[in-house]
Motif scaffolding. Structure first.
Motif, PDB file in Angstrom:
ATOM      1  N   GLU A 684       0.737  -1.226   0.007  1.00  0.00           N
ATOM      2  CA  GLU A 684       0.038   0.009   0.070  1.00  0.00           C
ATOM      3  C   GLU A 684       0.732   1.168  -0.014  1.00  0.00           C
ATOM      4  O   GLU A 684       1.644   1.682   1.089  1.00  0.00           O
ATOM      5  CB  GLU A 684      -0.825  -0.066   1.072  1.00  0.00           C
ATOM      6  CG  GLU A 684      -1.831  -1.281   1.389  1.00  0.00           C
ATOM      7  CD  GLU A 684      -2.776  -1.306   2.423  1.00  0.00           C
ATOM      8  OE1 GLU A 684      -3.239  -0.052   2.969  1.00  0.00           O
ATOM      9  OE2 GLU A 684      -2.909  -2.219   3.198  1.00  0.00           O
ATOM     10  N   SER A 686       0.060   4.247   0.251  1.00  0.00           N
ATOM     11  CA  SER A 686      -0.436   5.289   1.190  1.00  0.00           C
ATOM     12  C   SER A 686       0.446   4.942   2.360  1.00  0.00           C
ATOM     13  O   SER A 686       0.859   6.157   3.273  1.00  0.00           O
ATOM     14  CB  SER A 686      -1.857   5.121   1.399  1.00  0.00           C
ATOM     15  OG  SER A 686      -2.252   3.824   2.072  1.00  0.00           O
ATOM     16  N   SER A 690       2.201   8.414   3.962  1.00  0.00           N
ATOM     17  CA  SER A 690       1.382   8.992   4.790  1.00  0.00           C
ATOM     18  C   SER A 690       1.932   9.461   6.156  1.00  0.00           C
ATOM     19  O   SER A 690       2.859   8.617   6.559  1.00  0.00           O
ATOM     20  CB  SER A 690       0.060   8.053   5.091  1.00  0.00           C
ATOM     21  OG  SER A 690       0.537   7.059   5.895  1.00  0.00           O
ATOM     22  N   ASN A 735      -4.924   2.003  -5.034  1.00  0.00           N
ATOM     23  CA  ASN A 735      -4.439   1.850  -3.637  1.00  0.00           C
ATOM     24  C   ASN A 735      -3.486   0.636  -3.285  1.00  0.00           C
ATOM     25  O   ASN A 735      -2.655   0.663  -2.366  1.00  0.00           O
ATOM     26  CB  ASN A 735      -5.503   1.687  -2.687  1.00  0.00           C
ATOM     27  CG  ASN A 735      -6.326   3.162  -2.644  1.00  0.00           C
ATOM     28  OD1 ASN A 735      -6.160   3.986  -3.291  1.00  0.00           O
ATOM     29  ND2 ASN A 735      -7.334   3.076  -1.634  1.00  0.00           N
TER      30      ASN A 735
END
Length: 744
Positions: A684, A686, A690, A735
């Protein structure tokens, strides 16, 4: 048939539905010392006054049902007439007996009517809370219009993990086959075979699965349909899905029971507030405060399957029973058994329950029912019990004193703290158990800034951070905090006044006469404990806020504010406070009611559908913990890690899996994943970029653990560009990227 709803339309016809009253601790059982001969007694739930057995309400208690004899000539004449006429004697006695029975019956009916009114109001409070959380859940996710796969995806992280075991049991050939399957599980931590009833807190899923099977079997036998299924058009070029409503749908049944339990919890809160304060107004204050601060009190409406949703209602029951036990002068066996049972029901569903309880024998029962769960055996809770027992046994012998001086209490408190920490460390060392070592590390991180991989995985999440500064502000705006501070101050003032007096030369008999409100001191101390927990770990404000609501009920207590009620009517004061609370409280409720959403996670849906179609049933997956729970639940593929982090072995596995987000060489990461037997890795992007707060992106967390590679580019960044030669990209969308791990 079409049912338009927020972009989704349900079409096509339905498919085939597959006492004894006792005196209060505030009124002494003895007379004398300047006390009035007839104490009015305390208020009990329902408003009836407490009295001795055989009491007659306002008429007063009488041990002899006969009226007092009149002295003098008139009385002598009456006795003479009665003596000469036996029939008249019988008639008079009968009349007097009838009056006596009628008087007692009138009191019983009056008392019972007030008690039933209390239970009726409690039931109304429970129904209102059930409707409230059910509506919020539906508004947030539009759950009734989701497909089976979407409902499963809505149970993210550990919620999906817990629900997967419910699903296994209801889909098994029989209930006992399902229980055997979760006790011999090969899917959760491949290739290990684990007893999930021992490792996790899954008794709620076992019970709910048995209820579901019984319910559907009875309905099928009676020929009653349990669900109605529709075709839902999702729009935006998405394919239609089937959506089923009714208790026959497993996910709907599951959340319905959870919401029902938490509705009953609100009924308990009303009874709790009523009993503690001695007035139904106290129950009203407790319930109103809970609703006005609902977002700070619970999260069951957003995350139903979490363990606290099953566990916390039984803590409310336990505290209510404990309040009752602290009030009565003589503890009976039934009360202790009820307390023990409530503790068991509180501990079994939730791994963190041990940090809330203080001294109960239910620990042993839970240890047995969870097949010797080692985390319970070497917990701080178990160590605390042993240390407390030792202090109670040794203190009178070692610290000899005719009176309980303050220094003795300080010594005992320090001995408890030091002994608990030391014994916990020694037992963990002796048994070689480190399952809850991360708890101590989290506490260290709060005080001395300790950091490691496992600790940062917790403290970087908002719910494990310190309490938000806005939380006390929100308490203040609804007047919850000011009211409780006043109540707390009055309790402490009385307790300190008594403590000062008790340390004088007065005897024990006089001390009991002077102060007998131990349940109020208990609630004040419990409030301090919950405050400390909530300040350190924001998630634990779910204990603090409801307890604040219970404490607020004491604003109606005549024990604390009787002097004020002589000047102002209690109802006037209470309704004035509630009116002020409602200004901000109604705005909070409106904010919740305005939340409108619809669950959708198309990228994850594409991922799960691809896994079902393009991978073998025994293909092993690794990846982020929340995603792994969904993979296990919806595809039934084996996984090597999951969100239940309270196990040392699992934490070590997760650390290996998350090395994909470190700066280590790809070759080293691949070698470790092959040792775990992983066939596919779900990456992932993200998680690679993140950052919830400084130092909390996955590469930054790894820099603390692996400073030697801190200057390199994160491996996840390299894999998102080109996964060769060590991995092969076989699926990707916005994603997720699925990396196949070729055998060396």
């Amino acid at each position: 048939m079409a049912v338009p709803s927020r972009g989704r339309n349900k079409e096509s016809p339905p498919l085939k539905p597959g006492h004894q009253q006792r005196q209060s601790p505030g009124a002494s059982p003895r007379r004398g010392r300047g006390r009035p001969p007839h104490s009015p007694g305390r208020q009990v739930p329902g408003g009836a006054r407490a009295m001795r057995k055989g009491g007659g309400g306002r008429r007063g208690a009488r041990s002899d049902p006969q009226r007092p004899c009149r002295e003098g000539p008139a009385a002598e004449g009456e006795r003479d007439v009665l003596g000469r006429d036996p029939l008249r004697l019988l008639r008079v006695c009968g009349d007097r007996l009838r009056v006596f029975v009628d008087d007692r019956k009138a009191f019983v009916v009056k008392a019972d009517s007030k008690i039933w009114l209390t239970f009726l109001l409690a039931a109304i409070a429970g129904v209102l809370h059930w409707c409230h959380i059910t509506t919020l859940f539906e508004n947030d996710r539009h759950f009734s219009h989701l497909s089976t796969l979407e409902r499963e995806m809505a149970f993210r992280t550990e919620m999906g993990l817990y629900y997967s075991y419910f699903k296994i049991i209801i889909e098994a050939p029989s209930f006992w086959n399902g229980v055997w399957a979760i006790m011999n599980d090969r899917l959760t931590e491949y290739p290990l075979v684990i007893n999930t009833l021992q490792r996790f807190n899954l008794y709620p899923e076992v019970v709910l699965a048995s209820w579901y099977r019984i319910y559907t079997a009875i309905m099928d036998f009676l020929g009653v349909p349990t669900k109605t299924c529709w075709t839902v058009n999702r729009g935006e070029g998405l394919s239609p899905v089937e959506s089923c409503e009714g208790l026959g749908d497993p996910a709907s049944f599951y959340v319905a029971v959870i919401f029902l339990l938490n509705g009953l919890m609100m009924s308990l809160f009303f009874i709790y507030g009523t009993y503690l304060s001695g007035s139904r107004l106290g129950g009203l204050v407790t319930v109103a405060c809970f609703f006005f601060n609902h977002g700070e009190c619970t999260r069951v409406m957003w995350t139903p399957p979490l363990r606290e949703s099953f566990s916390y209602p039984f803590l409310v029951l336990q505290m209510l029973l404990l309040t009752y036990i602290l009030r009565i002068p003589n503890i009976n066996t039934g009360s202790l058994i009820a307390l023990c049972v409530s503790n068991i029901f509180f501990m079994l569903p939730w791994q963190f329950a041990q940090f809330v309880l203080l001294t109960q024998v239910s620990l042993v029962v839970c240890f047995i029912l969870m097949f010797g769960n080692s985390m319970l055996l070497t917990s701080y809770y178990a160590a605390s019990l042993l240390v407390i027992w030792g202090i109670l046994e040794l203190s009178p012998k070692v610290l000899k004193s005719s009176r309980r001086e303050v220094y003795i209490w300080v010594i005992e408190g320090c001995a408890w703290l030091f002994g608990t920490v030391t014994l916990k460390y020694l037992t963990s060392l002796a048994f070689g158990i480190a399952d809850d070592a991360h708890i101590g590390n989290i506490l260290k991180s709060k005080f001395i800034g300790y950091k490691d991989f496992d600790t940062l995985m917790y403290t970087c999440a908002a719910e494990f951070d310190f309490m938000e500064k806005e939380t006390p502000v929100r308490y203040t705006k609804t007047l919850l905090l000011p009211v409780v501070l006043v109540v707390f101050g009055v309790i402490i003032k009385r307790a300190v006044k008594y403590l000062t007096w008790a340390l004088s030369q007065a005897g024990q008999y006089e001390r009991e006469e002077r102060f007998n409100h131990g349940e109020l001191v208990y609630h004040a101390l419990q409030l301090l404990a919950y405050s400390v927990l909530a300040i350190l770990i924001m998630r634990l404000k779910l204990f603090l806020t409801p307890h604040l609501c219970v404490m607020a009920s004491l604003v109606c207590s005549k024990q604390l504010f009787g002097w004020l009620f002589c000047k102002i009517q209690p109802k006037t004061l209470v309704f004035a406070i509630l009116a002020l609370m409602a200004i901000e409280g109604s705005a909070n409720l409106q904010t919740q009611w305005n939340i409108m959403g619809e669950f959708s996670n198309l990228p994850q849906e594409e991922l799960l559908e691809w896994i079902k179609v393009n991978t073998r049933q025994d293909a092993v997956f690794a990846g982020a913990m929340p995603t792994m729970a969904s993979v296990k639940l919806s595809t039934l593929r084996p996984i090597v890690n999951h969100p239940h982090y309270e196990d040392a072995g699992l934490r070590a596995r997760t650390k290996v899996v998350y090395s994909m987000y470190s700066r280590k060489p790809a070759k080293d990461v691949k070698r470790e994943l092959i040792k775990l037997g992983v066939n596919y890795y779900i990456l992932e992007e993200s998680l690679c970029v993140s950052r919830k707060k400084p130092g909390c992106s996955m590469p930054e967390i790894w820099d603390v653990e692996d400073p030697a590679n801190s200057c390199k580019i994160p491996l996840c960044t390299l894999m998102s560009k080109d996964s060769r030669p060590y991995f092969i990209t076989v699926f990707e969308n916005s994603n997720y990227r699925v990396l196949k791990i070729p055998k060396e």
